[in-house]
Scaffold this active site. Structure first.
Site, PDB file in Angstrom:
ATOM      1  N   LYS A  23       0.810  -1.222  -0.020  1.00  0.00           N
ATOM      2  CA  LYS A  23      -0.061   0.035  -0.190  1.00  0.00           C
ATOM      3  C   LYS A  23       0.976   1.458   0.050  1.00  0.00           C
ATOM      4  O   LYS A  23       1.926   1.213   0.726  1.00  0.00           O
ATOM      5  CB  LYS A  23      -0.932   0.075   0.981  1.00  0.00           C
ATOM      6  CG  LYS A  23      -1.713   1.073   1.330  1.00  0.00           C
ATOM      7  CD  LYS A  23      -2.711   0.917   2.667  1.00  0.00           C
ATOM      8  CE  LYS A  23      -4.069   1.968   2.422  1.00  0.00           C
ATOM      9  NZ  LYS A  23      -4.683   1.874   3.873  1.00  0.00           N
ATOM     10  N   SER A  50      -9.569   1.739   2.959  1.00  0.00           N
ATOM     11  CA  SER A  50      -8.905   2.333   1.834  1.00  0.00           C
ATOM     12  C   SER A  50      -7.749   1.510   1.151  1.00  0.00           C
ATOM     13  O   SER A  50      -7.161   2.078   0.320  1.00  0.00           O
ATOM     14  CB  SER A  50      -8.238   3.473   2.815  1.00  0.00           C
ATOM     15  OG  SER A  50      -7.215   2.805   3.687  1.00  0.00           O
ATOM     16  N   SER A  64      -9.781  -0.462   7.013  1.00  0.00           N
ATOM     17  CA  SER A  64      -9.106  -0.357   5.705  1.00  0.00           C
ATOM     18  C   SER A  64      -8.361  -1.580   5.069  1.00  0.00           C
ATOM     19  O   SER A  64      -8.110  -1.594   3.877  1.00  0.00           O
ATOM     20  CB  SER A  64      -8.008   0.913   5.603  1.00  0.00           C
ATOM     21  OG  SER A  64      -9.059   1.970   5.687  1.00  0.00           O
TER      22      SER A  64
END
Lengths: 461, 456
Positions: free
Chosen positions: A68, A143, A167
């Site tokens: 990420k 996210s 997330s």
């Protein structure tokens, strides 16, 4: 474990789990070059539409993991999907990256996400939304959108995401993969670009529960850089992982099955729980009475910390100035600045901190009688792109079942457990603080008998 | 003018001399080093970096707190002080606010007055800005260096008290070996809060007193405003600024003006304070507990350990010298001023016992002769004092005789001196000392020799 040769004849090697990949490499069924070639080809083919990766390492050498973009990687652009960090190349590696490198993993790419991890759909990225491989018109969840999609679409062996209010778990649920949010303090946050420091936790996003356990083993443990990550090494043996569900007491919080939960999702979850009963678990209804205040407390604490954490992007040291910050980030900076202001502190931050303590207490009381708590990850399956963008409150409500675990610091696992309207549904398994072992054990038993995690989206893009 | 009484409180910042910085492994020894060479992701505030507590700094802060008779908190927290300034890379300073390490202390100054200490807390220093004609440069070597802040109650009523208190603190830091406390290098910095009030039982209330009185720690009758004197980087300037500020405020009050809360700086050229920030522009620091750091739990055993490791403090030493050795108060104070001199004195006293040299004689010797204690040994000092007692030669005629003899015996040195090699006088002094078996007063010998040499 059985030692018979892994059967991969009829399977594309990008479909293998991490554990299987490691075995196949050990058995020399293919080389690292072949492995990377296959993944890079897939990335080239599917990433343009899925938008899972922001940065791709065409020259990857080791077992390819997707990271990420909020996790700092030395020499590799790290933007947190924000224009404000466009062009920023960290001079240091996060602790989790060092740990992966030590274990023969390398970074095939940095994945898209909501800007600074703020969002629950993947649409808040400054570089465009990530698309759901199960339906290109749906959000991927967020996210950690790109990490989830990279795993679901077999664009990496596994990924790392970060989870502040769901997330990791929610996009895992929306894309039919396994996502684990470890206990707060289990994994060092050193190098993780902070959203809300007291809640953020890096977690594995994988193709199986077994993989999640292995990755957690690698990345967990004290590093001397994160003061809240002390005595935190996680280790699990195969014996323990394979212990099964028998004899465990499973709590079903009534607050997680009330108004707002899509009945079709509810049915999938209830079926999954029935399966756990068949495996020998005993379910009881429990109550987490302060759940109703979790969202309010969360949206005071998070913006407060955000407003402070975002202060360094002042246009002096990093690429772009503050005008390039997106709407959701600005919203949280404003909310947080307000709630920390003199005269408001007592009413907002201090009160939210009290609610947080009560939520923690709820879990402590519940865990006195149960071994794990189960329920849905999200009240719905993935929604249409753009559907909730004008309504932040509705967007916030989709985190309702996941944020409590962050407030309480406990671990949570999302395991694929079926689908509704052709879209994946995730079962959430929550554990006591520091007890990842039990939730992984239950998740493992569940996926062994159901095999939902082996379902792949049809990518006829 | 003396119908007004100044009300002054002091905030002292002191940089600790720990090896590494407060929250990272960078060297804290930044002074005079190449800019931005003592930096890392943590003290540069790079995205993702986290603070990690330097335990030595915490121990040092507790040491200071204990030496100032503070209560040490069982539970203490770091908080974030949020404000924007280019020298603050994170956009906040990790400091303490609601849960400081040490509170409620006191320090007695010489006239017996007690200055109450509100708090002693731990924080981190900022980077350093250098303004050039081409722009402003930032050096982050200082960023994250441990800083302890010591805040008093508004207990000072004149500049002398402030001066004495600050000197005492400086002495304390050096005794505890927690800081060099060098004002010029910025190891120690002062900020003062100054207001004035009308002396009790005189006239009607001033306009600013008539409104709600500011209540602080049960203190009544404090003025409802205060002027903060900030960013004044020398001790001398701070004293001047406080003096000027007191006069300015009295003049304002006399003119019927209402004083308000503000921050002022010092203009050394014009010798006056000037407005930096008014109340309306005051920062709201939006303090909240630093989520990156755990609560500090201080167990009583550990605090007891630190307490028993404290050295004897200068004022305690001075008292002991008076009581135990019968040293005069003024001398006792000088002898205890620095740890080094005190050690020298105490060793000499110990040695003196064997040679019937009284402590006060040693005290006199140290105070008057000011020996270089880095080269003279305490035992040598005692010998010298003892030697003097049995017959030091101070008589000028006698010395002149000795000097002439030395000049005769050291013709070469004499010639050299005449040629302009003035250092040759040392040989002649040595000669006198040799002839007199070391009994001649060396200082006077030099004077006598110089006189003789000039007259030749």
């Amino acid at each position: 474990m059985q030692k018979s040769k892994l059967q991969i004849k009829n399977q594309n090697l990008t479909e293998l789990t991490l554990t299987e990949t490691l075995r196949a490499l050990e058995e020399k069924q293919f080389s690292l070059e072949e492995l990377n070639k296959n993944y890079l080809e897939r990335i080239e083919k599917y990433n343009p539409q899925l938008n899972a990766y922001l940065h791709i390492n065409q020259d990857n050498k080791k077992i390819p993991a997707a990271i990420k973009d909020v996790i700092s990687t030395r020499g590799v652009p790290t933007t947190a999907s924000s224009k404000v960090l466009q062009g920023y190349i960290p001079p240091y590696d996060s602790t989790v990256i060092n740990r992966l490198l030590e274990n023969g993993i390398s970074i095939i790419g940095k994945t898209n996400c909501d800007e600074f991890a703020m969002g629950g759909s993947g649409e808040n990225s400054a570089y465009g939304p990530t698309k759901n491989p199960w339906d290109i018109n749906k959000v991927s969840g967020g996210s950690s959108s790109g990490s989830a999609v990279a795993v679901a679409a077999d664009l990496c062996v596994f990924a790392l995401g970060s989870d502040t209010g769901g997330s990791v778990r929610q996009p895992a649920s929306f894309t039919g993969i396994v996502g684990l949010k470890p206990s707060y303090g289990r994994v060092s946050r050193y190098g993780l670009i902070a959203m809300a420091s007291s809640l953020d936790q890096i977690g594995p996003m994988t193709k199986s529960v077994e993989d999640a356990a292995l990755v957690l083993d690698w990345i967990s443990g004290e590093d001397g850089y994160d003061s809240n990550c002390i005595n935190s090494k996680f280790q699990i043996t195969n014996n323990k992982l394979q212990q099964g569900v028998k004899g465990l007491t499973i709590g079903m919080p009534k607050e997680y099955f009330g108004v707002g939960l899509d009945p079709k999702v509810e049915k999938v979850i209830k079926d999954a729980i029935k399966k756990l009963e068949e495996l020998g678990g005993e379910t009881i209804e429990i109550s987490l009475p302060h759940s109703q205040y979790a969202l309010a407390a969360y949206y005071v604490i998070v913006p407060s910390e955000v407003s402070s954490n975002m202060a360094r992007y002042d246009g002096i040291r990093f690429g772009k100035d503050r005008e390039s910050i997106g709407q959701e980030v600005k919203r949280r900076i404003m909310l947080g600045t307000y709630s920390l202001s003199s005269g408001y502190w007592e009413d907002y931050y201090a009160k939210a901190a009290k609610v947080r303590a009560l939520i923690k207490q709820d879990f402590e009381k519940a865990f006195a009688n149960v071994d794990i708590i189960v329920g849905p990850v999200s009240p719905t399956v993935a929604w249409n792109l753009g559907e909730k963008m004008d309504d932040p409150l509705t967007m916030y409500l989709s985190d309702i079942y996941t944020i409590s675990a962050n407030l309480a610091g406990i671990p949570g696992l999302s395991v694929p457990c079926g689908s509704s309207d052709g879209l994946p549904v995730g079962l959430q398994i929550l554990g006591k603080q520091w007890d990842e072992e039990t939730i992984l054990r239950v998740g493992y038993a569940y996926e062994q008998v159901t095999g939902w995690h082996n379902k792949k989206p049809k990518l006829d893009l | 003018m003396n119908k007004y009484q100044p009300v002054i409180g002091l905030e002292v910042h002191v940089e600790l001399n720990t090896k590494s910085k407060m929250f990272c492994r960078c060297s804290a020894d930044y002074f005079g080093k190449e800019p931005n060479t003592h930096t890392c992701p943590v003290c540069l505030g790079l995205p993702g970096a986290l603070p990690y507590i330097n335990q030595q700094a915490i121990d040092d802060c507790i040491k200071i707190g204990l030496a100032l008779n503070c209560q040490i908190a069982e539970k203490s927290l770091f908080e974030r002080k949020n404000y924007f300034y280019p020298d603050l890379p994170k956009g906040y300073q990790i400091s303490q606010y609601r849960w400081p390490l040490c509170t409620n202390g006191k320090l007695m100054i010489d006239d017996g007055k007690i200055i109450r200490i509100n708090r002693v807390h731990q924080e981190e220093d900022t980077g350093k800005l250098t303004h050039t004609k081409d722009g402003t440069l930032i050096d982050f070597n200082r960023s994250g260096v441990p800083l302890v802040e010591i805040v008093t109650e508004p207990d000072f009523t004149n500049v002398e008290e402030v001066r004495e208190y600050a000197k005492k603190l400086q002495q304390l830091f050096r005794y505890l070996d927690v800081s060099n406390a060098d004002m010029e290098r910025g190891d120690m910095r002062l900020e003062a809060n100054v207001s004035v009030k009308r002396q009790a039982a005189e006239g009607p209330l001033l306009r600013h007193e008539a409104s709600e009185p500011r209540q602080r720690r049960g203190e009544s009758e404090l003025p409802n405003y205060r002027v903060e004197l900030k960013n004044i980087n020398s001790f001398r300037f701070m004293v001047a600024a406080i003096e000027h500020e007191i006069k300015r405020q009295i003049t304002e009050i006399e003119a019927g003006k209402k004083l308000t809360q503000e921050t002022r700086g010092w203009n050394e050229d014009k010798k006056c304070t000037y407005l930096q920030r008014s109340k309306e522009e005051a920062h709201d620091y939006r303090y909240f507990p630093e989520p990156d750091l755990p609560e500090l739990i201080l167990n009583p055993k550990k605090i007891q350990q630190i307490k028993s490791s404290l050295p004897e403090l200068p004022w305690d030493k001075a008292k002991r010298y008076q009581n135990e050795f019968g040293i005069k108060k003024a001398d006792a104070k000088i002898l205890s001023e620095s740890k080094e001199v005190a050690e020298f004195f105490e060793e000499a006293v110990e040695h003196g016992k064997k040679h019937q040299v009284a402590p006060q004689d040693i005290a006199n010797y140290i105070v008057n002769q000011k020996p270089d204690i880095t080269s003279v040994l305490p035992t040598q000092a005692v010998e010298e004092i003892k030697g003097k007692k049995v017959g030091v030669i101070e008589d000028l005629k006698e010395l002149e005789k000795l000097a002439k003899k030395s000049m005769e015996e050291n013709q070469k040195a004499l010639e050299d001196y005449k040629k302009g090699k003035t250092e040759a006088i040392q040989v002649l002094i040595g000669g006198v000392m040799k002839i007199s078996s070391g009994k001649a007063d060396s200082r006077k010998v030099k004077e006598v020799l110089e006189k003789l040499l000039k007259s030749k």
